[in-house]
Design an enzyme around this catalytic site. Structure first.
Site, PDB file in Angstrom:
ATOM      1  N   GLU A 437       0.845  -1.194   0.000  1.00 56.36           N
ATOM      2  CA  GLU A 437       0.000   0.000   0.000  1.00 56.36           C
ATOM      3  C   GLU A 437       0.884   1.250   0.000  1.00 56.36           C
ATOM      4  O   GLU A 437       1.671   1.470   0.915  1.00 56.36           O
ATOM      5  CB  GLU A 437      -0.883  -0.015   1.261  1.00 56.36           C
ATOM      6  CG  GLU A 437      -1.646   1.277   1.492  1.00 56.36           C
ATOM      7  CD  GLU A 437      -2.440   1.258   2.804  1.00 56.36           C
ATOM      8  OE1 GLU A 437      -2.409   0.230   3.510  1.00 56.36           O
ATOM      9  OE2 GLU A 437      -3.089   2.268   3.096  1.00 56.36           O
ATOM     10  N   ASP A 510      -1.180  -1.098   5.630  1.00 55.38           N
ATOM     11  CA  ASP A 510      -1.065  -0.518   6.965  1.00 55.38           C
ATOM     12  C   ASP A 510      -2.039  -1.211   7.921  1.00 55.38           C
ATOM     13  O   ASP A 510      -3.081  -1.700   7.511  1.00 55.38           O
ATOM     14  CB  ASP A 510      -1.413   0.983   6.932  1.00 55.38           C
ATOM     15  CG  ASP A 510      -0.344   1.785   6.210  1.00 55.38           C
ATOM     16  OD1 ASP A 510       0.785   1.262   6.077  1.00 55.38           O
ATOM     17  OD2 ASP A 510      -0.645   2.920   5.784  1.00 55.38           O
ATOM     18  N   ASP A 512      -4.323  -0.248   9.741  1.00 47.84           N
ATOM     19  CA  ASP A 512      -5.407   0.653  10.143  1.00 47.84           C
ATOM     20  C   ASP A 512      -6.632   0.383   9.266  1.00 47.84           C
ATOM     21  O   ASP A 512      -6.631  -0.540   8.453  1.00 47.84           O
ATOM     22  CB  ASP A 512      -4.956   2.121  10.040  1.00 47.84           C
ATOM     23  CG  ASP A 512      -4.542   2.476   8.614  1.00 47.84           C
ATOM     24  OD1 ASP A 512      -4.770   1.663   7.687  1.00 47.84           O
ATOM     25  OD2 ASP A 512      -3.990   3.574   8.421  1.00 47.84           O
ATOM     26  N   ASP A 514      -7.972   2.046   6.770  1.00 44.45           N
ATOM     27  CA  ASP A 514      -7.730   2.165   5.328  1.00 44.45           C
ATOM     28  C   ASP A 514      -7.021   0.929   4.791  1.00 44.45           C
ATOM     29  O   ASP A 514      -7.349   0.418   3.719  1.00 44.45           O
ATOM     30  CB  ASP A 514      -6.860   3.396   5.030  1.00 44.45           C
ATOM     31  CG  ASP A 514      -7.725   4.636   4.844  1.00 44.45           C
ATOM     32  OD1 ASP A 514      -8.965   4.486   4.794  1.00 44.45           O
ATOM     33  OD2 ASP A 514      -7.146   5.736   4.752  1.00 44.45           O
TER      34      ASP A 514
END
Ligand code: 0RA
Length: 653
Positions: A437, A510, A512, A514
């Site tokens: 990403e 990541d 998180d 997203d």
């Protein structure tokens, strides 16, 4: 048979005097313990769950024979599993050939399943079908309680070997079988291995759909969770579940059951306004991922019946107009379940039905019943045919677009995308590609990797949600084109797994929300367009650390909050809280916060990293999850992604 109170060790354990028959038994079960993977696939999570399915399959057989209406599966706090049914109970009388109680034959003989009941359908003998004796061999201990003929019987085994004789332990009404087993920690040695409620629940739900009216209850005594599955609608309920939030074109679900000499056939189907096909086929409750005779019959009948109806009702504009198989399956959710007396399973994963006689039986039944449905429901028939005609027109347009895109993007020209940092080795079985990403993390990964066998493809931002896009749009997306060319095995009907340039495709996002979203988008893409990559176990999820805990020169990487606290404790040498001076805790919000060396040491070094292999236990359930997640409703997606942002493990579908 020993009566209550006369409990004694069986001879073969006290003095080692084995009979010839018992030696065969011991040899058989010894083989299972020596090479468990041969019998249950693996000794990781999959194999562990397989034990439950194996025992449940026996109860399902009893339900298919018409004698069992309820199955209860209980996960005990101590790690044992209980499977309870209200069938006839495993036979307890002396087996004429073996000279021991039937239950003992079942518990100690490989493939004993079919020995008793010749004229009923069996899961056993099929894909699972290794029999309960394998579970017995791989259990630290196993106890079976049988209720029948007014009595309750009990027997205990230790690592597959009889520990007590079958004995009567009391009087009891009704009938049933109650098996409790403790998976053997000498066999299932992987640290942290335990039963996953959702994994079991998904398969049990599927079994309840496939066996109309059968009640299946799963109870988790570790946390009190419980789910009950019972579907009076059978496959019609299954179709509704798989369709999820997609908008149906007609309310009434096509549904029929037909009993023919070659097979019992049950089918449910419904069209929606989406573009993909969701057909799942089962033989004796086993998902036939690779299709086979029954699927061939179904496809032939669908195309023929819908074309016939359209022609007879003058819906076609031109005389020579017709709809292709792909046209009549766009937007279709369909579940076909057949029960066959002696199924022949073929194909790479033994999930392809080989019995050619079933083809004609399914084709005739679908022709007849779908024909009747269309005649009786002209409004639904009209919607279905209009949908197929629109699919036909779109397919023509898409074909042109695809030819164009193919040429333009050189999808098949062998030219690799510019953003790809490829590895130097060319043997795919040794190579891996990281889908990373963001460009900045991509840069760190490029610097940190071992370039001999690790390739890096950075992906910019969100990739396209393929769930609601037609092929021309999918191929128009730059990130997706880069992935397809880099991986090299094409998509959909052009897919050839032999051409895959890497055998490990590792998604690195990541930790998180997203990141979880991007991961879900990528998994959706692979599931819909390159499903074999998942089925063959090529897709992995990287697990970057969440924290760095350090003091002076000592540093630890923690992958969970518990681990972080553990390291803090260790660095404070057991001193009371507050005495943690000098300890630094860094929380990683994204991959970009790690330098190339850290990224290598924590997330990419095969010696140190943790990566999760993505597996599909139940394709139908995964299909349903993706539809609900990636369809038009945003809310279920948001909830799922938030819930799973931290728990990458739960993404195993
Ligand atoms: C063979 C014959 C009979 C019952 C069973 C097997 C049976 C096996 C299992 C395993 C778990 N639950 C089960 N329930 C039944 C029928 C014998 C008879 O009564 O005629």
């Amino acid at each position: 048979m020993a009566k209550k109170g006369e409990k004694k060790k069986s001879d073969e354990q006290t003095n080692g005097d084995y009979t010839a028959g018992q030696i065969t038994v011991l040899k058989g079960l010894e083989a299972v313990r020596k090479r468990p993977g041969m019998y249950i696939g693996s000794t990781s999570a999959r194999g562990l769950h397989h034990l439950v399915y194996e025992v449940v399959d026996n109860s399902i057989d009893e339900a298919m024979a018409g004698f069992c209406t309820e199955i209860r599966v209980t996960l005990r706090e101590d790690g044992a599993v209980v499977v309870d049914d209200n069938g006839r109970g495993i036979p307890v009388d002396i087996h004429p050939e073996e000279g021991i109680p039937g239950v003992e034959v079942a518990m100690t003989t490989l493939h004993a399943g079919g020995k008793f009941d010749k004229d009923s359908y069996k899961v056993s003998g099929g894909l699972h079908g290794v029999g309960v004796s394998v579970v017995n061999a791989l259990s630290e201990w196993l106890e079976v309680e049988i209720t029948r003929d007014g009595q309750r019987y009990h027997q205990r085994y230790v690592r597959g070997i009889k520990d007590t004789d079958l004995e009567i332990i009391g009087k009891a009404k009704g009938s049933g079988t109650h098996v409790t087993f403790m998976p053997d920690s000498e066999i299932f040695t992987e640290p942290g291995l335990s039963y996953n409620f959702e994994t079991l629940n998904n398969r049990l739900r599927e079994l309840a759909f496939l066996n109309k009216g059968l009640k299946i209850v799963l109870t988790d005594e570790r946390d009190g969770a419980e789910e009950t599955h019972q579907y009076e609608g059978g496959l019609a309920s299954f179709v509704k579940h798989v369709r999820g939030s997609r908008q149906p074109l007609h309310e009434k679900i096509v549904y029929f059951e037909a009993s023919r000499e070659e097979a019992d056939i049950e089918l449910a189907m419904q069209y929606d306004d989406g573009f993909s096909e969701h057909t799942h086929t089962f033989v004796n409750n086993i998902n036939t991922h690779e299709g086979g005779a029954h699927l061939t019959g179904l496809k032939a009948a669908l195309t023929r019946t819908i074309n016939d109806y359209a022609r007879r009702n003058n819906i076609f504009k031109k005389d020579d107009e017709s709809l292709s198989g792909d046209d009549v399956r766009e937007g279709l959710t369909c579940i076909l379940s057949v029960k066959v007396m002696e199924p022949q399973f073929e194909g790479q994963t033994k999930t392809k039905l080989g019995n050619s006689e079933v083809r004609g039986a399914v084709e005739a039944a679908v022709n007849e019943h779908l024909g009747i449905f269309l005649e009786e429901n002209p409004k639904a028939a009209k919607s279905i045919i209009e949908k197929s005609l629109s699919a036909s027109r779109a397919r023509e347009a898409a074909r042109k677009a695809r030819d164009l895109v193919r040429k333009k993007s050189a999808l098949e020209s062998g030219v690799l995308p510019g953003k790809l940092a490829d590895c130097s080795i060319s043997d795919p079985s040794l190579c891996e590609i990281y889908l990373v990403e963001g460009d900045s993390a991509g840069g760190s990964a490029k610097q940190g990797r071992d370039r001999s066998f690790q390739a890096i493809l950075p992906l910019k931002g969100k990739i396209l949600n393929v769930e609601r896009a037609r092929i021309d749009k999918i191929l128009g997306n730059e990130e997706i084109r880069a992935m397809i060319t880099a991986i090299g095995c094409g998509i959909r009907e052009d897919f050839e797994i032999e051409k895959a340039r890497y055998h490990k495709i590792i998604i690195m996002t990541d930790a998180d929300v997203d990141g979880a979203h991007i991961r879900t988008l990528l998994l959706t893409f692979f599931f819909r367009q390159m499903r074999d990559l998942i089925e063959e176990g090529y897709i992995y999820i990287a697990q970057p650390p969440l924290y760095r805990v350090s003091k002076g020169k000592k540093e630890y990487y923690a992958y969970s909050e518990e681990e972080r606290d553990e390291f803090v404790k260790r660095l404070s040498n057991g001193k009371p809280e507050g005495e943690t001076r000098g300890i630094q805790i860094q929380r990683y919000k994204g991959l970009g916060e790690m330098n190339p060396d850290q990224l290598w040491r924590t997330t990419m070094d095969p010696e140190a990293r943790t990566i999760y292999q993505v597996t599909v236990d139940s394709a139908a359930e995964a299909d349903s999850i993706f539809s609900r997640l990636m369809g038009e409703d945003v809310e279920p997606r948001r909830k799922f992604i938030e819930a799973n942002a931290k728990y990458v493990k739960n993404l195993d579908i």
